[in-house]
Every structure is written in C-alpha cells, then in structure tokens.
Scaffold this active site. Structure first.
Site, PDB file in Angstrom:
ATOM      1  N   GLY A 150       0.800  -1.215   0.000  1.00 31.19           N
ATOM      2  CA  GLY A 150       0.000   0.000   0.000  1.00 31.19           C
ATOM      3  C   GLY A 150       0.830   1.261   0.000  1.00 31.19           C
ATOM      4  O   GLY A 150       0.327   2.349   0.268  1.00 31.19           O
ATOM      5  N   ASP A 197      -0.949   8.478  -6.671  1.00 38.47           N
ATOM      6  CA  ASP A 197       0.398   7.927  -6.519  1.00 38.47           C
ATOM      7  C   ASP A 197       1.385   8.620  -7.450  1.00 38.47           C
ATOM      8  O   ASP A 197       2.504   8.963  -7.056  1.00 38.47           O
ATOM      9  CB  ASP A 197       0.390   6.425  -6.809  1.00 38.47           C
ATOM     10  CG  ASP A 197      -0.510   5.653  -5.864  1.00 38.47           C
ATOM     11  OD1 ASP A 197      -0.945   6.242  -4.852  1.00 38.47           O
ATOM     12  OD2 ASP A 197      -0.777   4.472  -6.135  1.00 38.47           O
TER      13      ASP A 197
END
Length: 485
Positions: A150, A197
């Site tokens: 994660g 991200d």
C-alpha cells in the site's frame, strides 16, 4: 528533459549514496557498460483521503524515502532489456516498434508478471511519443519499497520506467504532464486508479505533504506539525490490486452512485457525469448536503444490477459498456450508498485535516516568550488529537463503509488505539500498511510496543526481523534523474 527548469523533473549529478553506486555497479556487471542515467521515483504514504482521488476529490499524501531506481542505457536496437536486482524476478526482453506491440499478460492466477509494470510505463511513453523514438533501452531495476504494502511500489515502478524511457528519448514533459501520463500508463494493467500515486511521485517536496487537486492537476504544500512523526507499519497481509476485482469494484460502484445521485431530466443521459465530485458540482451542493442527499436517493443497502439499469433507464449491455470494467461485468449486486457516504465524508476529513495543519502553522509563530511556549505546547496537543481523530474516523469508514480493510490492519489500529496513538490503513487496503500519527516523544516506545505485541506475539516473528516492518518517516522529495555530469 531540462533539469534546470523548476517545472521539470530535476536532473542531478550522480551521488555517492550506497544504493546509487550499487545499482551502477550491478548494471555494469549485467550489461558490460555503465548506465547513462539513473531514474528515481519514491513510494508514498497517504495521510488521509483514501479511495477518493478517482472520484475527483483532493488527497493528502507525502513521498517516502523508499524508492524505485531504474538504471538505463541506450541501445541501437529497437529493443528493451529488463533486469531486476532481485534474482526472484525473471529477466525479460522485447523488440518494440510501436506501443501496440506491447501486450500486458498475467500468470495462471491472474497476477501480472512483475515486468508488466515496466511495460505499462514503456507503452504509455511510446503512445505519448506517437511511436517516434530513436533508441532501445537496457533497464536495471532495484527497489526498497515493500511490494503489496500500500506504499505505491507498483505505481512507482510504472512511473520510473516511463520516466527512464522518456529521458532516454530526450523527450520534454513537465512534472505535472508526466504525472498525468503515468496515471494513464498504470491503467494498462487493468487498475482504474485516480492519479494520486503518480502526482505525489513527481510533485513531492521534502519536509511537507502535498494537498493534491485535480482538473487541472495541482499540488499545494502542507506543513505538518513539528512535534509529531508519521509511523508506517506493515500488516504483513499482501494483496495485488491488479489481480482481483476488489479495487475496480469500488470504482464502478462510485460511478453508478454518481449517475443515480445526478438523476434528473437534464442529466440522466449525460454519460460524462461519472464521478461523485462532478455530481456535487452539477448540483451546487456542499459536501454535507451531498451526505444528506445520499441517504435520500440511495436508501437501500444493496442494489441489484437490474435495479440500477431500471433507475438509469439503460440496458444491461449499455451498463457493461458505459460504466463497468472487464473484471466487474459479472457483478450483480452493488453497495452504492456505503461507497458514496465514505467518499463524501472522507473528502470532508481531508479538508478539515488540511485546515488544522494550516492553522497550526499560523499559530506556531510566537515571539519566543515562556507564555507562548506554554500555550503552544497545549495547542499542539489539541492539534494532534484533532488530526488523529480524523485519521481514526477515516479507518472506521474504510472498514465499515468501503469494506477495504483487513483483520490484520484492524488489529494494528486496535493496538495503536490502546497506546493512545491514532492510525488508519493507507493505500488501497485489503492488506498493506497502516500510518500512525505519533507524538515525537512517544515514537520509540510506540514502535517497540508494536514490535512486541503485533509482530512477535501475534505474527511469531523474530524481534530483529520485526524492525524491518515498521519505521518512522518524514516527507521526502519527488522523482529525480541522476547523470554523470
């Protein structure tokens, strides 16, 4: 790429750091020549704002010290040669002429091969270049971001590969453009991510988190409280989100919820409205008002596919084509209310978190008197408590409304709570890590307690090995290209 432009990925002289020198040596040992450059892309930890980037809402991540390194050199052949420093990952080579030549495959269990993430980056770069490129590349990859944690290891790998190939072709993109490009690249693997991200990977600054907004992509730095640290702890439950439909299922449930919330004669056939933030803007309502609207328009806990089709006045064929993905078309029941509630309430938590940090930064400017220091200490305790409660509430929502937690994550959060430390899962969930907000004076004791109570007692892991699964972190800088100048 011109590293002198502040808007572009920085180009720096190769450093003497152990990892940089190690990858240069190993590249030479593998290919018999020195690399022309080393691309570095960091992992990230999201402090708050989970599963809302693909719904169009701001998020608040920071970059980690852990990263993916890609050493590269050019070759006259139109070929890509991919190697990994970890011997468990097989080597791969492919002749390339056009982005259509690159196909993304999976193993018998549906899990993408590791090099597919590299190929995603190359495929997106080739598409951006309209297949106009002069050289093939040799790429040697080393990473210290724990996989399936994660912490964005897969996104960092996609981004580093894309950055390396573009640099090898002397392409020019600013940091915002390449972040958006890399977000599209990862969708080749089948994951319908939102871009957080990649945005933090390229737009991060040291010593601060980033408040990232969309359309257009923009990052605004957020200074975090000085007297607290963020501690990341791995649950040891791993999941590859590209290998299941759990992630994409949540994406399409949010899409369907947005369509139903936007229902009106003017918008029911407007297929461009597919995110919950678009609905809010369309209806001109506050986030609080959207929460109320969810209860009004989505009262049921479960909606069948047939019910959704009737509400949207479309056929099953149309819903499959317009809103579902290849790995979600078989789903017959959807939890629309729960997903929408999490998104709107999480978006509220992000705004409150940022507001508290801004107030903390402004209030921290004292004249240095003893009274100011006393008041500041009390204020800081209150600030950390408020921020911590937002993180705890976020985890509870992810657990109960979004259903993306894991019993191991929940146990880490429970142990943390007993130590008066607030924490939450970070990343997609279903495994991976928690992030905890811990006062500096408690960090050492907190880490030691987790090592003993979780890793040693619960997971039966040796104390020394347990230390590798938990660390305190501070915000790091974004992507960089290292060259021998």
């Amino acid at each position: 790429m011109n590293g002198n432009n502040i808007d572009q990925v920085p180009i720096r002289k190769v450093t003497s750091s152990e990892r940089i020198q190690k990858i240069i040596k190993e590249f030479y040992d593998e290919f018999g020549c020195h690399p022309a450059f080393v691309a570095r892309v960091p992992g990230r930890v999201n402090l708050i704002g989970e599963h809302i980037d693909y719904c169009g809402y701001p998020v608040l991540p920071m970059a980690l010290e852990q990263d993916i390194l890609v050493a590269g050199s050019l070759t006259e052949e139109h070929k890509v040669c991919i190697r990994n420093a970890n011997p468990k990952y097989v080597s791969f080579e492919l002749e390339i002429k056009a982005y259509d030549d690159i196909t993304i495959t999976a193993d018998k269990d549906g899990k993408p091969f590791w090099y597919n993430y590299v190929l995603c980056g190359l495929k997106g770069a080739l598409e951006h270049l309209n297949n106009e490129f002069s050289s093939g590349v040799r790429l040697y990859i080393d990473g210290n971001i724990p996989p399936a944690s994660g912490l964005s290891s897969s996104s960092a790998l996609v981004s580093a590969a894309c950055l390396a190939f573009l640099y090898a072709q002397n392409a020019t993109l600013n940091r915002t453009e390449i972040a958006s490009l890399c977000a599209r690249c990862e969708r080749y693997i089948g994951t319908q991510g939102g871009g957080m991200d990649q945005a933090i990977a390229f737009l991060a600054e040291k010593y601060c988190a980033q408040y990232i907004t969309w359309n257009p992509l923009k990052a605004t730095k957020v200074v975090l409280p000085e007297d607290a640290s963020f501690v990341v702890a791995h649950s040891l439950a791993e999941i590859n989100k590209a290998a299941t439909n759990d992630y994409n299922r949540r994406v399409i449930e949010c899409r369907l919820a947005s369509k139903i919330l936007a229902l009106s004669p003017e918008t029911s056939k407007d297929h461009s409205v597919i995110t919950l933030s678009q609905v809010q803007k369309l209806l001109d309502k506050t986030l609080e008002e959207m929460v109320t609207l969810v209860y009004e328009r989505l009262p049921k806990s479960i909606y069948t596919k047939d019910e959704v089709c009737k509400m949207l006045e479309i056929s099953e064929e149309e819903i499959d084509k317009l809103y579902l993905t290849s790995n979600t078309r078989h789903i017959t029941e959807f939890k629309l209310k729960q997903r929408a509630l999490h998104v709107y309430e999480e978006a509220l938590r992000v705004e409150e978190f940022r507001k508290i940090c801004l107030q903390s930064n402004m209030n921290g400017k004292s004249n240095g008197s003893i009274h100011d220091k006393i008041r500041s200490s009390g204020d800081e305790n209150e600030i950390l408590t408020r921020l911590g409660k937002l993180m705890s509430n976020s985890h509870e929502s992810l657990k109960s409304l979004y259903e993306c937690s894991h019993k191991k994550l929940d146990l880490l959060v429970e142990i943390s709570s007993k130590l008066n430390v607030h924490s939450r899962l970070t990343g997609a969930g279903w495994g991976g890590c928690i992030v905890a907000l811990c006062p500096n004076e408690k960090v050492k004791n907190y880490i030691e307690k987790l090592e003993n109570e979780y890793y040693v007692e619960h997971c039966n892991i040796d104390k020394n090995k347990a230390k590798s699964y938990i660390f305190a972190t501070t915000p790091n800088y974004g992507a960089v290209i290292y060259v021998n100048q």
